[in-house]
Design a protein around this motif. Sequence first.
Motif, PDB file in Angstrom:
ATOM      1  N   GLY A   3      46.263  41.306  54.715  1.00  0.00           N
ATOM      2  CA  GLY A   3      45.306  42.637  54.089  1.00  0.00           C
ATOM      3  C   GLY A   3      45.553  43.401  55.024  1.00  0.00           C
ATOM      4  O   GLY A   3      45.472  42.971  56.002  1.00  0.00           O
ATOM      5  N   SER A  48      44.152  47.358  52.033  1.00  0.00           N
ATOM      6  CA  SER A  48      43.575  46.572  51.019  1.00  0.00           C
ATOM      7  C   SER A  48      41.978  46.587  50.620  1.00  0.00           C
ATOM      8  O   SER A  48      41.635  46.602  49.669  1.00  0.00           O
ATOM      9  CB  SER A  48      43.746  45.316  51.004  1.00  0.00           C
ATOM     10  OG  SER A  48      45.305  45.287  51.774  1.00  0.00           O
ATOM     11  N   ILE A 120      38.865  42.319  48.409  1.00  0.00           N
ATOM     12  CA  ILE A 120      40.642  42.142  48.198  1.00  0.00           C
ATOM     13  C   ILE A 120      40.969  41.592  46.649  1.00  0.00           C
ATOM     14  O   ILE A 120      41.777  41.529  46.116  1.00  0.00           O
ATOM     15  CB  ILE A 120      40.643  41.466  49.187  1.00  0.00           C
ATOM     16  CG1 ILE A 120      40.174  42.334  50.478  1.00  0.00           C
ATOM     17  CG2 ILE A 120      42.942  41.583  49.482  1.00  0.00           C
ATOM     18  CD1 ILE A 120      40.939  42.229  51.914  1.00  0.00           C
ATOM     19  N   GLU A 121      39.966  39.670  46.526  1.00  0.00           N
ATOM     20  CA  GLU A 121      40.842  39.160  45.364  1.00  0.00           C
ATOM     21  C   GLU A 121      40.677  39.902  44.270  1.00  0.00           C
ATOM     22  O   GLU A 121      41.506  40.082  42.845  1.00  0.00           O
ATOM     23  CB  GLU A 121      40.155  37.727  45.334  1.00  0.00           C
ATOM     24  CG  GLU A 121      41.059  36.924  44.546  1.00  0.00           C
ATOM     25  CD  GLU A 121      42.758  36.531  44.180  1.00  0.00           C
ATOM     26  OE1 GLU A 121      43.504  35.680  43.739  1.00  0.00           O
ATOM     27  OE2 GLU A 121      43.413  37.037  45.246  1.00  0.00           O
ATOM     28  N   SER A 123      40.092  43.002  43.398  1.00  0.00           N
ATOM     29  CA  SER A 123      41.507  43.761  43.221  1.00  0.00           C
ATOM     30  C   SER A 123      42.434  44.105  43.096  1.00  0.00           C
ATOM     31  O   SER A 123      43.387  44.908  42.004  1.00  0.00           O
ATOM     32  CB  SER A 123      40.891  44.824  44.819  1.00  0.00           C
ATOM     33  OG  SER A 123      41.926  45.943  44.844  1.00  0.00           O
ATOM     34  N   ARG A 124      43.295  42.763  43.316  1.00  0.00           N
ATOM     35  CA  ARG A 124      44.444  42.487  42.945  1.00  0.00           C
ATOM     36  C   ARG A 124      44.746  41.791  41.700  1.00  0.00           C
ATOM     37  O   ARG A 124      45.848  42.590  41.677  1.00  0.00           O
ATOM     38  CB  ARG A 124      44.814  41.379  44.158  1.00  0.00           C
ATOM     39  CG  ARG A 124      46.065  40.360  43.827  1.00  0.00           C
ATOM     40  CD  ARG A 124      46.114  39.489  44.567  1.00  0.00           C
ATOM     41  NE  ARG A 124      46.027  37.623  44.292  1.00  0.00           N
ATOM     42  CZ  ARG A 124      45.973  37.723  43.560  1.00  0.00           C
ATOM     43  NH1 ARG A 124      47.540  38.125  42.731  1.00  0.00           N
ATOM     44  NH2 ARG A 124      45.302  36.683  42.482  1.00  0.00           N
ATOM     45  N   ARG A 127      44.597  44.770  39.355  1.00  0.00           N
ATOM     46  CA  ARG A 127      45.963  45.550  39.641  1.00  0.00           C
ATOM     47  C   ARG A 127      46.826  44.688  38.885  1.00  0.00           C
ATOM     48  O   ARG A 127      47.501  45.361  38.105  1.00  0.00           O
ATOM     49  CB  ARG A 127      46.748  45.739  41.388  1.00  0.00           C
ATOM     50  CG  ARG A 127      47.635  46.375  41.444  1.00  0.00           C
ATOM     51  CD  ARG A 127      48.155  46.745  42.804  1.00  0.00           C
ATOM     52  NE  ARG A 127      47.625  45.143  44.034  1.00  0.00           N
ATOM     53  CZ  ARG A 127      47.306  44.833  44.297  1.00  0.00           C
ATOM     54  NH1 ARG A 127      46.458  45.512  44.356  1.00  0.00           N
ATOM     55  NH2 ARG A 127      47.012  44.141  44.227  1.00  0.00           N
ATOM     56  N   GLU A 128      47.090  43.357  39.064  1.00  0.00           N
ATOM     57  CA  GLU A 128      48.158  42.430  38.219  1.00  0.00           C
ATOM     58  C   GLU A 128      48.089  42.984  37.158  1.00  0.00           C
ATOM     59  O   GLU A 128      48.898  42.793  36.108  1.00  0.00           O
ATOM     60  CB  GLU A 128      48.362  41.194  38.603  1.00  0.00           C
ATOM     61  CG  GLU A 128      48.457  40.503  40.330  1.00  0.00           C
ATOM     62  CD  GLU A 128      48.263  39.675  40.721  1.00  0.00           C
ATOM     63  OE1 GLU A 128      48.934  39.344  42.082  1.00  0.00           O
ATOM     64  OE2 GLU A 128      47.523  38.892  39.590  1.00  0.00           O
ATOM     65  N   HIS A 225      41.042  31.522  46.292  1.00  0.00           N
ATOM     66  CA  HIS A 225      41.685  32.270  45.172  1.00  0.00           C
ATOM     67  C   HIS A 225      40.936  31.311  43.575  1.00  0.00           C
ATOM     68  O   HIS A 225      40.517  31.260  43.427  1.00  0.00           O
ATOM     69  CB  HIS A 225      43.368  30.930  45.183  1.00  0.00           C
ATOM     70  CG  HIS A 225      43.931  32.160  44.367  1.00  0.00           C
ATOM     71  ND1 HIS A 225      44.809  32.599  44.033  1.00  0.00           N
ATOM     72  CD2 HIS A 225      44.563  31.244  43.185  1.00  0.00           C
ATOM     73  CE1 HIS A 225      45.662  33.335  42.724  1.00  0.00           C
ATOM     74  NE2 HIS A 225      45.287  31.945  41.917  1.00  0.00           N
TER      75      HIS A 225
END
Length: 464
Positions: A3, A48, A120-121, A123-124, A127-128, A225
């Motif tokens: 990132g 990121s 960051i996780e 946000s990901r 988005r997904e 994760h």
Amino acid sequence: MSGDILIVDDEEDIRHLVSDILKDEGYSTRTAKDSDSAIKALSERVPSLLLLDIWLTGSELDGLGILEYTKQRYPDLPVVMISGHGTVQDAMRAAKVGAFDFIEKPFESARLLHVVNLAIETSRLRRENHELKLRGKPESDLIGSSQSIATIRQSIDKVAPTSSRVLITGAPGTGKEVVARLIHAKSARADNAFVVLNAARLSPDRVEAELFGMEEGGPNGTIQHVGMFEQAHGGTLFLDEVADMPLETQSRILRALQEQSFERVRGNKKINVDVRLIAASNRDLSIEIQAGRFREDLYYRLNVVPLKMPSLRERREDIAELCRYFVRRASELSGLPSRDITEDALAVLQSYNWPGNVRQLRNMMEWVLIMAPGGKGTPIRSNMLPAELFESSPFMMRPEVNTDIMSMCLRDARELFEKQYLGAQIKRFGGNISKTSTFVGMERSALHRKLKMLGIHNEEKEAS
């Protein structure tokens, strides 16, 4: 980790310290000392994550001003505020504007990394999930007027308001995920996440980490994760191709369903979730159970409400409606003008066996819209269709001139034509003699005699 993180702080030592900590974790970093350089860096490449100090000496905008600027232009960019002089009011204002978190100086490296990783996780995942909704929306319609599709719709309406688990079976490309999305959309969980895991696309050693998440380990392990069970909390988790999951993973899923809780990989803390599970498989799970590849107790947990998706061959009467729908969809996505489909082209499409089912038909219609000669106002005719559509049926006439006919006498040529024509129509209407006789303009008894005379065997009718 990976990132790109932009660090904005007026103290050079802090910028270097934070940058070194993050680089050791595999992140790439950029730095800025004031609002001008920060805004310039944002315009060059959106990172990121933005790590932003509140107090910036000699800067036109302070950290809160940059936060407001960022959220106006990059609303999905996660921002973490850092400060050694911030007040409770500053933290509350930052949260109100949209900051993900607030870290006070001096901070420990572990605390910094935990917040950065989590931001960051998160946000990901957002988005997904957004991308899934965008991709799912076009494919959330169950197209067709056949009796088999009407039965599926009725089942969806009955099961959707409940929290019952559903097992959807059927060949690849029949629309199992479409049905799962419809069940979710019609349920009380519709406003929450619909999360998809396709076990066939993951290596066996990655399935558990994707499902349950992963920690660094220890009593206070940092989350590396966030798993799909957690992402789907309050919503629906769709496990596609569930037969491809390892037996060990099947055992963990069974325990999670029984207890509505689980532990992350390498973790030891119970995570409680409220998730509706919908599973799908293109295999016969009873055969998988007999072969020892699927747990029987998990099967009965998943198979509370079974739904069997028909193949496209079993619902040929829906093909014309599906073709027109997919041409319109392809037109919207590609920007090309939509086109009509002639009856001779539909006859070919309805006669084909479609081993890839609805998915193959959708891809074919997209290809035809792009590749067929002509433009707006030019209908799609049978001679514009791919040659493969004519190769699966011994009765389907090619669009080009049949040179064999030119060497025949009129009686033999007429017999060949009748055999090809009636054979194609019988297949087009799924072996239904009544529909075929109505279309070709013959009495049922006369059509039966003609088929027998021509030696046409009604395979579709016997298969059904």
